[in-house]
Write a protein that holds these residues in place. Structure first.
Motif, mmCIF file in Angstrom:
data_model
loop_
_atom_site.group_PDB
_atom_site.id
_atom_site.type_symbol
_atom_site.label_atom_id
_atom_site.label_comp_id
_atom_site.label_asym_id
_atom_site.label_seq_id
_atom_site.Cartn_x
_atom_site.Cartn_y
_atom_site.Cartn_z
ATOM 1 N N GLN A 12 0.826 -1.206 0.000
ATOM 2 C CA GLN A 12 0.000 0.000 0.000
ATOM 3 C C GLN A 12 0.861 1.258 0.000
ATOM 4 O O GLN A 12 0.553 2.233 0.672
ATOM 5 C CB GLN A 12 -0.975 -0.027 1.175
ATOM 6 C CG GLN A 12 -0.320 -0.122 2.525
ATOM 7 C CD GLN A 12 -1.295 -0.574 3.584
ATOM 8 O OE1 GLN A 12 -1.727 -1.718 3.579
ATOM 9 N NE2 GLN A 12 -1.651 0.321 4.485
ATOM 10 N N GLU A 13 1.915 1.247 -0.805
ATOM 11 C CA GLU A 13 2.822 2.386 -0.851
ATOM 12 C C GLU A 13 3.316 2.634 -2.266
ATOM 13 O O GLU A 13 3.235 1.762 -3.128
ATOM 14 C CB GLU A 13 4.013 2.155 0.079
ATOM 15 C CG GLU A 13 4.842 0.954 -0.322
ATOM 16 C CD GLU A 13 5.899 0.587 0.705
ATOM 17 O OE1 GLU A 13 5.858 1.102 1.833
ATOM 18 O OE2 GLU A 13 6.766 -0.215 0.357
ATOM 19 N N GLN A 97 -3.381 10.157 3.419
ATOM 20 C CA GLN A 97 -2.180 9.348 3.220
ATOM 21 C C GLN A 97 -1.017 9.994 3.967
ATOM 22 O O GLN A 97 -1.071 11.167 4.333
ATOM 23 C CB GLN A 97 -1.872 9.189 1.732
ATOM 24 C CG GLN A 97 -1.661 10.488 0.995
ATOM 25 C CD GLN A 97 -1.868 10.374 -0.511
ATOM 26 O OE1 GLN A 97 -2.823 9.756 -0.974
ATOM 27 N NE2 GLN A 97 -0.974 10.979 -1.250
ATOM 28 N N SER A 121 -4.886 1.565 2.024
ATOM 29 C CA SER A 121 -5.024 0.206 1.488
ATOM 30 C C SER A 121 -4.367 0.116 0.117
ATOM 31 O O SER A 121 -4.106 1.128 -0.542
ATOM 32 C CB SER A 121 -6.505 -0.170 1.363
ATOM 33 O OG SER A 121 -7.111 0.603 0.335
ATOM 34 N N VAL A 122 -4.133 -1.116 -0.308
ATOM 35 C CA VAL A 122 -3.609 -1.375 -1.654
ATOM 36 C C VAL A 122 -4.608 -0.853 -2.688
ATOM 37 O O VAL A 122 -4.221 -0.295 -3.720
ATOM 38 C CB VAL A 122 -3.343 -2.886 -1.857
ATOM 39 C CG1 VAL A 122 -2.953 -3.193 -3.294
ATOM 40 C CG2 VAL A 122 -2.274 -3.376 -0.892
ATOM 41 N N GLU A 123 -5.892 -1.013 -2.403
ATOM 42 C CA GLU A 123 -6.928 -0.591 -3.353
ATOM 43 C C GLU A 123 -6.883 0.913 -3.607
ATOM 44 O O GLU A 123 -6.993 1.356 -4.757
ATOM 45 C CB GLU A 123 -8.331 -1.005 -2.849
ATOM 46 C CG GLU A 123 -8.565 -2.511 -2.836
ATOM 47 C CD GLU A 123 -7.859 -3.252 -1.697
ATOM 48 O OE1 GLU A 123 -7.593 -4.456 -1.851
ATOM 49 O OE2 GLU A 123 -7.540 -2.627 -0.661
ATOM 50 N N ARG A 125 -4.283 2.868 -3.202
ATOM 51 C CA ARG A 125 -3.048 3.127 -3.940
ATOM 52 C C ARG A 125 -3.243 2.813 -5.423
ATOM 53 O O ARG A 125 -2.870 3.588 -6.301
ATOM 54 C CB ARG A 125 -1.898 2.285 -3.371
ATOM 55 C CG ARG A 125 -0.587 2.622 -4.070
ATOM 56 C CD ARG A 125 0.377 1.507 -4.131
ATOM 57 N NE ARG A 125 -0.105 0.365 -4.875
ATOM 58 C CZ ARG A 125 0.645 -0.672 -5.138
ATOM 59 N NH1 ARG A 125 1.871 -0.733 -4.695
ATOM 60 N NH2 ARG A 125 0.164 -1.682 -5.828
#
Length: 153
Positions: A12-13, A97, A121-123, A125
């Protein structure tokens, strides 16, 4: 593109790196000086408190209507070295963020900016990466280099 954007699957970055033909003091000034920031980002600085526990707010208008507004809290501010801050795009589904900006002197006339952005979250990102994020950032940082090259330390 001079700006490198790295996003590993499942994380998630985003890691952004860019080298500049600028002394680190001029690169940092692009983030510290509201007038310079407005020039390269093309946005109005409503507030910029460059200190620990300071805050900031930016706004972009088009045709008299606000089209973008962002704000955040500055958690660490070390001139010519580091800014740690939160970043919130108002009126969007994106949550706050966390951004780590590292400014590094390479030589007397060159420097590197590394930005590590952590998303909720990854989503979220991945949603940002689906936008023309990397191209827009690269264009803005090109303007920063062009504008800062005309400044004096």
């Amino acid at each position: 593109m001079k700006t490198k954007v790295s996003a590993e699957d499942g994380k998630q970055e985003i890691i952004i790196t860019r080298e500049f033909d600028l002394p680190v003091e001029l690169l940092f000034r692009g983030y510290e000086d509201p007038e310079v920031f407005e020039q390269w980002m093309g946005t109005k600085v409503l507030k910029l408190e460059n200190k620990k526990h300071g805050s900031y707010a930016f706004e972009t208008s088009h045709g008299g209507n606000v089209v973008f507004r962002a704000n955040g809290t500055i958690h660490e501010f070390i001139p010519n070295q580091r800014i740690i801050r939160t970043f919130e795009m108002e009126n969007t589904p994106f949550p706050v963020q966390l951004e780590y900006l590292e400014f590094e002197k390479l030589t007397e006339s060159t420097s590197r900016l590394s930005i590590h952005i952590v998303f909720r979250s990854v989503e979220f990102r991945n949603q940002l990466l689906q936008m023309p994020f990397a191209q827009g950032l690269n264009m803005a940082l090109n303007r920063l280099e062009e504008i800062a090259n005309k400044l004096k330390i």
